[in-house]
Design a protein around this motif. Structure first.
Motif, PDB file in Angstrom:
ATOM      1  N   THR A 144      69.286  -3.288  37.862  1.00 40.96           N
ATOM      2  CA  THR A 144      70.377  -3.168  38.828  1.00 40.96           C
ATOM      3  C   THR A 144      69.863  -3.360  40.245  1.00 40.96           C
ATOM      4  OG1 THR A 144      71.501  -1.644  37.328  1.00 40.96           O
ATOM      5  CG2 THR A 144      72.247  -1.674  39.608  1.00 40.96           C
ATOM      6  N   PHE A 145      68.700  -2.776  40.531  1.00 39.29           N
ATOM      7  CA  PHE A 145      68.095  -2.871  41.858  1.00 39.29           C
ATOM      8  C   PHE A 145      66.687  -3.440  41.700  1.00 39.29           C
ATOM      9  CE2 PHE A 145      70.690   1.096  41.842  1.00 39.29           C
ATOM     10  CZ  PHE A 145      71.739   0.635  42.620  1.00 39.29           C
ATOM     11  N   ALA A 146      66.415  -4.566  42.363  1.00 47.19           N
ATOM     12  CA  ALA A 146      65.097  -5.198  42.225  1.00 47.19           C
ATOM     13  C   ALA A 146      64.696  -5.902  43.510  1.00 47.19           C
ATOM     14  CB  ALA A 146      65.119  -6.202  41.074  1.00 47.19           C
ATOM     15  N   SER A 147      63.385  -5.857  43.791  1.00 46.16           N
ATOM     16  CA  SER A 147      62.839  -6.580  44.943  1.00 46.16           C
ATOM     17  C   SER A 147      61.339  -6.766  44.741  1.00 46.16           C
ATOM     18  CB  SER A 147      63.085  -5.819  46.252  1.00 46.16           C
ATOM     19  OG  SER A 147      62.327  -4.624  46.285  1.00 46.16           O
ATOM     20  N   ILE A 148      60.810  -7.769  45.444  1.00 49.07           N
ATOM     21  CA  ILE A 148      59.363  -8.001  45.472  1.00 49.07           C
ATOM     22  C   ILE A 148      59.007  -8.341  46.914  1.00 49.07           C
ATOM     23  CG2 ILE A 148      57.463  -9.479  44.707  1.00 49.07           C
ATOM     24  CD1 ILE A 148      58.776  -9.819  42.098  1.00 49.07           C
ATOM     25  N   GLY A 149      57.862  -7.871  47.340  1.00 49.39           N
ATOM     26  CA  GLY A 149      57.392  -8.162  48.689  1.00 49.39           C
ATOM     27  C   GLY A 149      55.891  -7.986  48.754  1.00 49.39           C
ATOM     28  N   PRO A 150      55.298  -8.154  49.931  1.00 54.83           N
ATOM     29  CA  PRO A 150      53.852  -8.011  50.071  1.00 54.83           C
ATOM     30  C   PRO A 150      53.368  -6.650  49.557  1.00 54.83           C
ATOM     31  CG  PRO A 150      54.801  -8.930  52.065  1.00 54.83           C
ATOM     32  CD  PRO A 150      55.949  -8.504  51.184  1.00 54.83           C
ATOM     33  N   GLY A 151      52.419  -6.691  48.637  1.00 55.37           N
ATOM     34  CA  GLY A 151      51.851  -5.458  48.093  1.00 55.37           C
ATOM     35  C   GLY A 151      52.726  -4.740  47.081  1.00 55.37           C
ATOM     36  N   LYS A 152      53.873  -5.264  46.756  1.00 51.14           N
ATOM     37  CA  LYS A 152      54.775  -4.626  45.777  1.00 51.14           C
ATOM     38  C   LYS A 152      54.753  -5.468  44.514  1.00 51.14           C
ATOM     39  CE  LYS A 152      59.441  -2.810  45.178  1.00 51.14           C
ATOM     40  NZ  LYS A 152      59.912  -3.502  44.014  1.00 51.14           N
ATOM     41  N   TRP A 153      54.128  -4.975  43.461  1.00 55.36           N
ATOM     42  CA  TRP A 153      53.893  -5.767  42.257  1.00 55.36           C
ATOM     43  C   TRP A 153      54.852  -5.440  41.125  1.00 55.36           C
ATOM     44  CZ3 TRP A 153      51.334  -9.659  43.693  1.00 55.36           C
ATOM     45  CH2 TRP A 153      50.400  -9.556  44.712  1.00 55.36           C
ATOM     46  N   ASP A 154      55.769  -4.532  41.315  1.00 62.36           N
ATOM     47  CA  ASP A 154      56.774  -4.203  40.301  1.00 62.36           C
ATOM     48  C   ASP A 154      58.134  -4.446  40.930  1.00 62.36           C
ATOM     49  OD1 ASP A 154      58.632  -2.981  38.594  1.00 62.36           O
ATOM     50  OD2 ASP A 154      57.255  -1.392  38.054  1.00 62.36           O
ATOM     51  N   ALA A 155      58.979  -5.210  40.258  1.00 61.37           N
ATOM     52  CA  ALA A 155      60.277  -5.568  40.833  1.00 61.37           C
ATOM     53  C   ALA A 155      61.286  -4.429  40.790  1.00 61.37           C
ATOM     54  CB  ALA A 155      60.853  -6.790  40.109  1.00 61.37           C
ATOM     55  N   SER A 156      61.094  -3.472  39.916  1.00 60.76           N
ATOM     56  CA  SER A 156      62.095  -2.422  39.738  1.00 60.76           C
ATOM     57  C   SER A 156      62.176  -1.497  40.947  1.00 60.76           C
ATOM     58  CB  SER A 156      61.762  -1.589  38.498  1.00 60.76           C
ATOM     59  OG  SER A 156      62.717  -0.563  38.336  1.00 60.76           O
ATOM     60  N   ASP A 157      63.398  -1.313  41.429  1.00 59.39           N
ATOM     61  CA  ASP A 157      63.680  -0.371  42.517  1.00 59.39           C
ATOM     62  C   ASP A 157      64.635   0.714  42.034  1.00 59.39           C
ATOM     63  OD1 ASP A 157      62.172  -1.887  44.279  1.00 59.39           O
ATOM     64  OD2 ASP A 157      63.893  -2.994  45.030  1.00 59.39           O
ATOM     65  N   GLU A 158      64.546   1.041  40.754  1.00 62.86           N
ATOM     66  CA  GLU A 158      65.496   1.996  40.200  1.00 62.86           C
ATOM     67  C   GLU A 158      64.782   3.088  39.419  1.00 62.86           C
ATOM     68  OE1 GLU A 158      67.792  -1.023  38.237  1.00 62.86           O
ATOM     69  OE2 GLU A 158      66.751  -0.720  36.354  1.00 62.86           O
ATOM     70  N   LEU A 159      65.462   4.209  39.315  1.00 62.96           N
ATOM     71  CA  LEU A 159      64.914   5.361  38.628  1.00 62.96           C
ATOM     72  C   LEU A 159      66.054   6.093  37.938  1.00 62.96           C
ATOM     73  CD1 LEU A 159      62.523   7.402  38.215  1.00 62.96           C
ATOM     74  CD2 LEU A 159      63.372   8.537  40.266  1.00 62.96           C
ATOM     75  N   ARG A 160      65.826   6.475  36.717  1.00 62.58           N
ATOM     76  CA  ARG A 160      66.794   7.298  35.998  1.00 62.58           C
ATOM     77  C   ARG A 160      66.011   8.303  35.180  1.00 62.58           C
ATOM     78  NH1 ARG A 160      70.855   4.166  32.659  1.00 62.58           N
ATOM     79  NH2 ARG A 160      72.197   4.448  34.435  1.00 62.58           N
ATOM     80  N   LEU A 161      66.370   9.549  35.306  1.00 59.87           N
ATOM     81  CA  LEU A 161      65.768  10.561  34.455  1.00 59.87           C
ATOM     82  C   LEU A 161      66.330  10.395  33.051  1.00 59.87           C
ATOM     83  CD1 LEU A 161      65.928  13.698  36.770  1.00 59.87           C
ATOM     84  CD2 LEU A 161      63.980  12.202  36.333  1.00 59.87           C
ATOM     85  N   ALA A 162      65.497  10.657  32.072  1.00 58.64           N
ATOM     86  CA  ALA A 162      65.926  10.535  30.683  1.00 58.64           C
ATOM     87  C   ALA A 162      65.316  11.677  29.885  1.00 58.64           C
ATOM     88  CB  ALA A 162      65.494   9.190  30.105  1.00 58.64           C
ATOM     89  N   GLU A 163      65.902  11.931  28.741  1.00 58.01           N
ATOM     90  CA  GLU A 163      65.355  12.916  27.832  1.00 58.01           C
ATOM     91  C   GLU A 163      65.241  12.284  26.450  1.00 58.01           C
ATOM     92  OE1 GLU A 163      67.998  16.274  27.480  1.00 58.01           O
ATOM     93  OE2 GLU A 163      69.734  15.006  27.248  1.00 58.01           O
ATOM     94  N   TYR A 164      64.283  12.739  25.672  1.00 62.16           N
ATOM     95  CA  TYR A 164      64.116  12.212  24.324  1.00 62.16           C
ATOM     96  C   TYR A 164      65.265  12.699  23.452  1.00 62.16           C
ATOM     97  CZ  TYR A 164      62.457  11.434  19.643  1.00 62.16           C
ATOM     98  OH  TYR A 164      62.373  11.033  18.334  1.00 62.16           O
ATOM     99  N   SER A 165      65.800  11.792  22.638  1.00 64.80           N
ATOM    100  CA  SER A 165      66.846  12.149  21.690  1.00 64.80           C
ATOM    101  C   SER A 165      66.522  11.499  20.347  1.00 64.80           C
ATOM    102  CB  SER A 165      68.215  11.659  22.174  1.00 64.80           C
ATOM    103  OG  SER A 165      69.173  11.838  21.155  1.00 64.80           O
ATOM    104  N   PRO A 166      66.483  12.278  19.275  1.00 65.25           N
ATOM    105  CA  PRO A 166      66.213  11.695  17.956  1.00 65.25           C
ATOM    106  C   PRO A 166      67.352  10.810  17.470  1.00 65.25           C
ATOM    107  CG  PRO A 166      66.673  14.042  17.762  1.00 65.25           C
ATOM    108  CD  PRO A 166      66.614  13.725  19.226  1.00 65.25           C
TER     109      PRO A 166
END
Length: 114
Positions: free
Chosen positions: A74-96
């Motif tokens: 959903t949110f992505a960018s790349i620039g000098p010194g930034k080697w991962d495009a992802s600009d997003e974070l979501r907390l998650a929990e394990y579910s069987p």
């Protein structure tokens, strides 16, 4: 585009959202998330690098991109010194109950990290 290419290459393949995959069917979307995103990032950086594609021009092309449109991010960018495009974070929990062997279940909304 990446999903269309896979489905077009093999008419027996149908990429479906995880909640529409029947038991025993291939879950193509899991693998394609990373593959399609990486292919798009390569395409953007290589195009920005120009006709003379070298490691140096590729890096300069990638670093010039800024905010980018990438499948499955959903949110992505790349620039000098930034080697991962992802600009997003979501907390998650394990579910069987997620997938055949359990997995991450979102625990809140997707957040922008910049």
């Amino acid at each position: 585009v990446c999903v269309d290419a896979l489905e077009g290459a093999d008419p027996s393949i149908e990429v479906k959202p995880l909640n529409q995959v029947e038991s025993g069917e291939q879950e193509w979307i899991r693998d394609l998330r990373a593959l399609c995103a990486n292919l798009r990032i390569f395409e953007l950086a290589a195009t920005a690098a120009g006709r003379d594609l070298t490691p140096e021009t590729f890096r300069a092309g990638a670093e010039s991109l800024g905010e980018i449109d990438v499948p499955f991010l959903t949110f992505a960018s790349i620039g000098p010194g930034k080697w991962d495009a992802s600009d997003e974070l979501r907390l998650a929990e394990y579910s069987p109950e997620v997938g055949d062997q359990g997995g991450a279940k979102p625990f809140g909304p997707l957040e922008r990290t910049d």
